[in-house]
Design a protein around this motif. Structure first.
Motif, PDB file in Angstrom:
ATOM      1  N   HIS A  17      10.572   0.696  -7.198  1.00 28.53           N
ATOM      2  CA  HIS A  17       8.938   0.547  -6.909  1.00 28.53           C
ATOM      3  C   HIS A  17       8.242   1.381  -5.959  1.00 28.53           C
ATOM      4  O   HIS A  17       7.296   0.804  -5.281  1.00 28.53           O
ATOM      5  N   ASN A  18       8.562   2.675  -5.511  1.00 29.11           N
ATOM      6  CA  ASN A  18       7.901   3.233  -4.507  1.00 29.11           C
ATOM      7  C   ASN A  18       6.937   4.023  -5.288  1.00 29.11           C
ATOM      8  O   ASN A  18       6.990   5.095  -6.091  1.00 29.11           O
ATOM      9  N   THR A  19       5.880   3.417  -5.352  1.00 31.61           N
ATOM     10  CA  THR A  19       4.371   4.135  -6.300  1.00 31.61           C
ATOM     11  C   THR A  19       4.151   5.440  -5.758  1.00 31.61           C
ATOM     12  O   THR A  19       3.789   6.312  -6.696  1.00 31.61           O
ATOM     13  N   LYS A  20       4.405   5.657  -4.246  1.00 31.44           N
ATOM     14  CA  LYS A  20       4.220   6.977  -3.826  1.00 31.44           C
ATOM     15  C   LYS A  20       4.991   8.268  -4.737  1.00 31.44           C
ATOM     16  O   LYS A  20       4.389   8.920  -5.183  1.00 31.44           O
TER      17      LYS A  20
ATOM     18  N   GLU B 243      -5.411   7.211  -5.949  1.00 33.52           N
ATOM     19  CA  GLU B 243      -4.441   7.717  -5.250  1.00 33.52           C
ATOM     20  C   GLU B 243      -4.277   6.708  -4.028  1.00 33.52           C
ATOM     21  O   GLU B 243      -3.394   6.369  -3.405  1.00 33.52           O
ATOM     22  N   HIS B 244      -5.529   6.402  -3.693  1.00 35.25           N
ATOM     23  CA  HIS B 244      -5.712   5.169  -2.475  1.00 35.25           C
ATOM     24  C   HIS B 244      -4.881   3.979  -2.382  1.00 35.25           C
ATOM     25  O   HIS B 244      -4.424   3.410  -1.649  1.00 35.25           O
ATOM     26  N   TYR B 245      -4.286   3.828  -3.772  1.00 36.77           N
ATOM     27  CA  TYR B 245      -3.557   2.673  -3.895  1.00 36.77           C
ATOM     28  C   TYR B 245      -2.158   2.860  -3.490  1.00 36.77           C
ATOM     29  O   TYR B 245      -1.223   2.029  -3.121  1.00 36.77           O
ATOM     30  N   TYR B 246      -1.797   3.864  -3.948  1.00 38.66           N
ATOM     31  CA  TYR B 246      -0.058   4.368  -4.221  1.00 38.66           C
ATOM     32  C   TYR B 246       0.766   3.889  -2.683  1.00 38.66           C
ATOM     33  O   TYR B 246       2.049   3.642  -2.972  1.00 38.66           O
ATOM     34  N   GLY B 247       0.257   4.181  -1.739  1.00 39.67           N
ATOM     35  CA  GLY B 247       1.172   4.025  -0.403  1.00 39.67           C
ATOM     36  C   GLY B 247       0.988   2.675  -0.029  1.00 39.67           C
ATOM     37  O   GLY B 247       1.775   2.198   1.134  1.00 39.67           O
ATOM     38  N   GLN B 248       0.201   1.793  -0.524  1.00 37.34           N
ATOM     39  CA  GLN B 248      -0.298   0.582   0.244  1.00 37.34           C
ATOM     40  C   GLN B 248       0.742  -0.316   0.553  1.00 37.34           C
ATOM     41  O   GLN B 248       1.195  -0.611   1.734  1.00 37.34           O
TER      42      GLN B 248
ATOM     43  N   ASP C 184       3.991   1.488   2.455  1.00 38.00           N
ATOM     44  CA  ASP C 184       3.544   1.437   3.892  1.00 38.00           C
ATOM     45  C   ASP C 184       3.570   0.179   4.790  1.00 38.00           C
ATOM     46  O   ASP C 184       4.186   0.152   5.881  1.00 38.00           O
ATOM     47  N   LYS C 185       3.212  -0.814   3.876  1.00 38.90           N
ATOM     48  CA  LYS C 185       3.200  -2.317   4.710  1.00 38.90           C
ATOM     49  C   LYS C 185       4.725  -2.737   4.995  1.00 38.90           C
ATOM     50  O   LYS C 185       5.215  -3.325   5.725  1.00 38.90           O
ATOM     51  N   ILE C 186       5.700  -2.211   3.639  1.00 38.68           N
ATOM     52  CA  ILE C 186       7.171  -2.573   4.004  1.00 38.68           C
ATOM     53  C   ILE C 186       7.524  -1.568   5.055  1.00 38.68           C
ATOM     54  O   ILE C 186       8.380  -2.015   6.025  1.00 38.68           O
ATOM     55  N   ALA C 187       7.099  -0.336   5.184  1.00 40.09           N
ATOM     56  CA  ALA C 187       7.908   0.550   6.246  1.00 40.09           C
ATOM     57  C   ALA C 187       7.321  -0.120   7.677  1.00 40.09           C
ATOM     58  O   ALA C 187       8.271   0.021   8.514  1.00 40.09           O
ATOM     59  N   SER C 188       6.308  -0.477   7.574  1.00 36.33           N
ATOM     60  CA  SER C 188       5.592  -0.958   9.192  1.00 36.33           C
ATOM     61  C   SER C 188       6.208  -2.418   9.377  1.00 36.33           C
ATOM     62  O   SER C 188       6.227  -2.880  10.467  1.00 36.33           O
ATOM     63  N   GLY C 189       7.064  -3.071   8.447  1.00 30.67           N
ATOM     64  CA  GLY C 189       7.312  -4.391   8.661  1.00 30.67           C
ATOM     65  C   GLY C 189       6.505  -5.340   8.506  1.00 30.67           C
ATOM     66  O   GLY C 189       6.809  -6.617   8.693  1.00 30.67           O
ATOM     67  N   GLU C 190       5.238  -5.297   8.145  1.00 30.56           N
ATOM     68  CA  GLU C 190       4.239  -6.084   7.800  1.00 30.56           C
ATOM     69  C   GLU C 190       4.761  -7.234   6.657  1.00 30.56           C
ATOM     70  O   GLU C 190       4.654  -8.305   6.754  1.00 30.56           O
ATOM     71  N   ILE C 191       5.356  -6.404   5.350  1.00 29.86           N
ATOM     72  CA  ILE C 191       5.681  -7.141   4.426  1.00 29.86           C
ATOM     73  C   ILE C 191       7.314  -7.117   4.519  1.00 29.86           C
ATOM     74  O   ILE C 191       7.849  -5.765   4.478  1.00 29.86           O
TER      75      ILE C 191
END
Ligand code: ADP
Ligand code: GN1
Ligand code: MG
Length: 364
Positions: A162-165, A197-202, A205-212
């Motif tokens: 599910h890596n949309t990027k 395209e603005h959606y695809y990293g959201q 990126d939040k997983i990578a930063s630890g937020e999610i």
């Protein structure tokens, strides 16, 4: 995958009692080939699910089946401890006579057998609130159970599922290659993906930063991957465990919404019938949060609405990429089916975009 017509020399490798009476194609999965086998055991019918595993996708099959074995064993122990019936509330792998969880007939030809869970139903669309609510309870409870499962034991069987990027990059490649010259007939749909395209990293990126938080998730939570009791409608078992991997609850929630809040089939041609059912979104949200209780963080809750849009646009771009690439990934039964599937997803995305604030407000 070749279509199997004679199962005798396949099923005789498994530990199954009785006499084989029939084997018929079964269900509406897009990935594996699923069959229902009926055996006669002393005059009584006993049924099994037989699957030819898509080994191009799930490679190596040893790793896939190791994941499923570990997760089912873990779940079965929990179910037993809670006084439940593991053969009914969980998948049960039927082993081969030499003790394996699958039979390899030859390269690219792998089979597994599960006990058929009787007196249940897997729905293709939602026909009443109660069924959808109970499916949310089933997936919510399943997620809660998996939270205690040690992620390091699992293989990431389809990396970046599910890596949309990454999905967007694959999509752009399919458009650029355009091997069948189909792009000209779906320019509108291609533009739909390009404009978003603005959606695809959201989420990534939040997983990578630890937020999610990254959790062990199911990753394919559509309604026909849960079995409900055919009389009471109550949840019985979560099935189709092929994609259990690290992921986020936002994926699982979003994928259920993508599939269940569409009043039509996934490949409906008449888009005037495809309208996002916000009322069902409320129902599912209620069930999912009730089942999870404190097993979901605020950041996860804050991204459930986003997850719904993301899973829907991601699935649509996967259908479209497959259409452009010659329909090699998702099983099709008629020409243009993947393009129709893509169009329903994009209609749902457009609808969700219009009420995105309300979808978010409801979670809060
Ligand atoms: P796919 O990966 O192709 O989607 P699934 O594992 O989801 O395959 O199986 C396809 C369908 O078969 C399910 O939607 C469900 O209707 C049915 N099914 C699968 N396993 C069982 C089972 N153990 N008992 C009853 N029905 C099952
Ligand atoms: C596939 O296997 P099945 O039919 O439950 C796909 C999902 C898609 C879904 C679309 C392993 O699910 O990712 O969301 O089709 N599974 C895989 O209906 O790619
Ligand atoms: Mg399935």
């Amino acid at each position: 995958m070749e279509t199997i017509t004679n199962f005798d020399n396949i099923l005789d490798k498994f530990l199954i009692d009785g006499e084989l009476k029939s084997v018929e194609p079964y269900g509406f999965g897009h990935i594996n080939r699923t069959y229902l086998a009926v055996y006669d055991v002393n005059g009584q019918n006993k049924r099994y699910i037989v699957q030819q595993i898509n080994s191009k996708l799930f490679d190596p099959v040893e790793n896939l089946m190791s994941n499923i074995e570990l997760v089912t064993e873990f779940n079965r122990a929990k179910i037993r401890a809670n006084g439940g019936d593991p053969d009914r509330e969980s998948l049960t792998i039927v082993r081969t006579k030499d003790g394996k969880t699958f039979y390899k007939r030859d390269e690219d030809s792998y089979f597994r057998v599960y006990i058929f869970i009787e007196n249940t139903v897997a729905y293709q669309t939602v026909s009443n609130d109660k069924d959808f609510y109970y499916s949310a309870i089933a997936f919510g409870n399943f997620a809660k159970l998996l939270a205690e499962f040690d992620a390091s034991k699992l293989y990431e069987i389809i990396p970046n599922f599910h890596n949309t990027k990454k999905r967007f990059n694959d999509f752009k490649k399919a458009v650029a290659d355009d091997i069948l010259k189909r792009a000209k007939e779906c320019q509108e749909e291609i533009n739909f993906v390009m404009e978003r395209e603005h959606y695809y990293g959201q989420l990534v990126d939040k997983i990578a930063s630890g937020e999610i938080p990254l959790k062990v998730t199911h990753n394919d939570t559509k309604l026909n991957n849960v079995l409900l009791d055919d009389k009471t409608g109550e949840p019985v078992a979560v099935i189709d465990l092929d994609t259990i991997m690290p992921g986020t609850l936002c994926y699982d929630f979003g994928d259920s919404i993508r599939f269940g809040c569409n009043p039509c089939e996934e490949d409906e041609k008449d888009l005037s019938k495809v309208n996002f059912r916000f009322d069902l979104y409320k129902v599912y949200l209620d069930g999912y949060l009730t089942a999870l209780g404190d097993g979901i963080t605020q950041a996860e809750k804050d991204n459930l609405a986003l997850g719904s849009i993301m899973m829907t646009i991601e699935c649509g771009m996967r259908f479209l990429a497959d259409y452009l690439s010659g329909d090699t990934y998702f099983k099709t039964t008629r020409p243009g089916q993947n393009l129709d599937r893509c169009r329903t997803q994009f209609k749902l995305v457009s609808d969700m975009e219009k009420i995105f604030d309300e979808m978010n407000a409801l979670v809060k």
